[in-house]
Motif scaffolding. Structure first.
Motif, PDB file in Angstrom:
ATOM      1  N   PRO A 263       0.803  -1.231   0.000  1.00 19.91           N
ATOM      2  CA  PRO A 263       0.000   0.000   0.000  1.00 19.91           C
ATOM      3  C   PRO A 263       0.832   1.276   0.000  1.00 19.91           C
ATOM      4  CG  PRO A 263      -0.018  -1.024   2.166  1.00 19.91           C
ATOM      5  CD  PRO A 263       0.659  -1.994   1.249  1.00 19.91           C
ATOM      6  N   SER A 264       2.159   1.158   0.228  1.00 16.71           N
ATOM      7  CA  SER A 264       2.992   2.368   0.239  1.00 16.71           C
ATOM      8  C   SER A 264       3.315   2.865  -1.171  1.00 16.71           C
ATOM      9  CB  SER A 264       4.292   2.109   1.003  1.00 16.71           C
ATOM     10  OG  SER A 264       5.218   1.365   0.211  1.00 16.71           O
ATOM     11  N   LEU A 265       3.075   2.046  -2.187  1.00 22.93           N
ATOM     12  CA  LEU A 265       3.371   2.448  -3.557  1.00 22.93           C
ATOM     13  C   LEU A 265       2.468   3.611  -3.966  1.00 22.93           C
ATOM     14  CD1 LEU A 265       3.666  -1.050  -5.281  1.00 22.93           C
ATOM     15  CD2 LEU A 265       5.538   0.435  -4.537  1.00 22.93           C
ATOM     16  N   ARG A 266       3.049   4.545  -4.689  1.00 21.80           N
ATOM     17  CA  ARG A 266       2.293   5.697  -5.199  1.00 21.80           C
ATOM     18  C   ARG A 266       2.047   5.452  -6.689  1.00 21.80           C
ATOM     19  NH1 ARG A 266       6.488  10.022  -3.797  1.00 21.80           N
ATOM     20  NH2 ARG A 266       7.859   8.205  -4.064  1.00 21.80           N
ATOM     21  N   ILE A 267       0.886   4.876  -6.988  1.00 26.50           N
ATOM     22  CA  ILE A 267       0.596   4.378  -8.328  1.00 26.50           C
ATOM     23  C   ILE A 267      -0.300   5.349  -9.080  1.00 26.50           C
ATOM     24  CG2 ILE A 267      -0.429   2.486  -9.649  1.00 26.50           C
ATOM     25  CD1 ILE A 267       0.143   0.653  -7.258  1.00 26.50           C
ATOM     26  N   THR A 268       0.064   5.601 -10.330  1.00 27.99           N
ATOM     27  CA  THR A 268      -0.795   6.332 -11.257  1.00 27.99           C
ATOM     28  C   THR A 268      -1.203   5.359 -12.353  1.00 27.99           C
ATOM     29  OG1 THR A 268       0.289   8.453 -10.843  1.00 27.99           O
ATOM     30  CG2 THR A 268      -0.973   8.252 -12.876  1.00 27.99           C
ATOM     31  N   ALA A 269      -2.506   5.112 -12.468  1.00 27.76           N
ATOM     32  CA  ALA A 269      -3.033   4.201 -13.486  1.00 27.76           C
ATOM     33  C   ALA A 269      -3.639   5.041 -14.607  1.00 27.76           C
ATOM     34  CB  ALA A 269      -4.086   3.284 -12.878  1.00 27.76           C
TER      35      ALA A 269
END
Length: 427
Positions: A263-269
């Motif tokens: 959950p720490s990942l900063r994801i842009t989809a």
């Protein structure tokens, strides 16, 4: 009209759409299935249609042998209904039920004068069995030739695997439960399941189930995703708190998998189609995942990128889908030879547009569900030749066959779809 007849009529109309009208299987099913109230009827229509499309060449061979006069354009619906009848027999359904319901469907389709012909053909299929089809007969000649040229030792196995029913792979939400815990829930529900030790979040069901019957599906405990697609998270393996771009993200399963694990990942989809982005958002909401979504073109970064480099980029590029024919059998009807050159050009532009967004020392994973070398190993080789600060970081043998410029899994290997992975590091 009885439910049994209605399902055969629905299956015939979907097949007519796909075989004769150029409509996609997904779109046609999307129209037909909601009209059937019982989920068992919807499941039966899907089973018939998929079996018929996977064995289309075999069924056409039977009609060519058994009909004294070929069916004309006005008989397209009857051809589709006969394919549906053959499919039911190959699915092991009771012969009398197949004949009764399918012949009644002829009348429901307002072709009563052809009821005798349909009855005779299906009785012959029941009595003699359907003729076998040669390997690759269902594939367009140009595409079968490419498969044989690219995979001379494996072509027949590819054709055979692509004509079989695919298992149903599940991805367990790593922060909602354990794989063993969910496996126990499946067994308690009477659903047979197995695991693959190379896939830490995956469970395989050899018999597909409606998602509504999967324990905890509505609560986001589990999702449907092929095992080969789940390996993307292992190949990319971003570090904690990494800034991650999923450049062609829809339907969002790979972004979701990464977020479920960390959950720490900063994801842009990112996806260019607003409708697909909305569906991604719905999926992320079911899984209770906070993932940034954007409707934007990955090749036009000036319109959406904030200038801060990404630590990891997933480029699951548009492709020929030749690795997932068993899941999308209409690919063999709708794909054209000219499509490949256009797809290769798009893939190259996406690679070139994505690379400047990657931080030094970062990882870009190029992936496709294709098995064509032109889209995969040759694409990566060309990219490396024109990109001095890019280097290939090989993956181990659990991902598939080493092509020299990435790793290729072929359809059916390990029960998974055909899939290509190339992990690239930036100097």
């Amino acid at each position: 009209m009885s439910a049994g007849v209605a399902t055969r009529v629905a299956a015939a109309r979907v097949l007519d759409d796909v075989l004769h009208r150029g409509r996609s299987l997904k779109a046609s099913l999307g129209t037909a299935l909601p009209a059937l109230a019982d989920p068992r009827d919807r499941a039966l229509v899907e089973a018939i249609v998929f079996a018929a499309l996977r064995q289309r060449a075999r069924f056409d061979a039977a009609l060519a042998q058994w009909l004294s006069k070929p069916l004309g354009q006005r008989d397209h619906e009857m051809r589709a209904l006969l394919h549906a009848g053959f499919a039911q027999l190959t699915l092991g359904m009771p012969g009398h039920a197949v004949l009764d319901a399918t012949v009644e469907a002829v009348r429901a389709l307002r072709r009563p004068h052809q009821a005798g012909m349909v009855n005779a053909v299906l009785r012959r299929a029941q009595r003699e069995g359907l003729p076998p089809a040669a390997h690759g007969d269902a594939w367009p000649d140009w595409l079968a030739h490419r498969i044989r040229a690219d995979w001379p030792q494996s072509a027949d196995a590819i054709f055979e695997a692509s004509a079989e029913e695919a298992p149903m792979w599940l991805r367990v939400h790593a922060r909602a439960t354990t794989r063993d815990g969910y496996l126990a829930r499946l067994h308690e529900a009477g659903i047979a399941a197995a695991v693959d030790e190379d896939l830490p979040d995956a469970i395989r069901l050899d018999t597909s189930q409606p998602v509504q019957q999967l324990p905890g599906f509505d609560d986001g405990v589990v999702s449907v995703q092929d095992g080969a697609a789940q390996r993307v998270a292992d190949a990319l393996a971003p570090k904690p708190r990494a800034r991650v771009l999923d450049a062609c993200a829809a339907p969002g399963g790979k972004s979701a998998h990464l977020a479920e694990r960390d959950p720490s990942l900063r994801i842009t989809a990112l996806d260019v189609d607003p409708r697909r982005v909305r569906r991604m958002q719905d999926g992320f909401a079911r899984l209770k995942l906070a993932i940034e979504t954007r409707s934007a073109d990955a090749m036009q970064s000036a319109g959406w990128w904030d200038g801060v480099p990404f630590d990891a980029i997933l480029l699951d590029a548009p492709c020929s889908a030749t690795g997932i024919v068993r899941r999308q059998p209409d690919v063999l009807l709708h794909r054209r030879e000219a499509d490949i050159a256009a797809l290769v050009a798009t893939q190259a532009m996406l690679l070139d547009a994505s690379w400047p967004l990657l931080a030094a020392g970062g990882t870009l994973l190029y992936a496709t569900c294709s098995i064509l070398r032109e889209e995969n190993a040759e694409q990566v080789e060309a990219f490396l030749a024109r990109t001095p600060d890019a280097a290939l970081a090989p993956l181990d043998a659990t991902f598939g066959h080493d092509t020299g410029f990435g790793t290729q899994r072929l359809p059916g290997e390990g029960g998974m779809d055909g899939f290509f992975y190339a992990r690239l590091r930036k100097a």
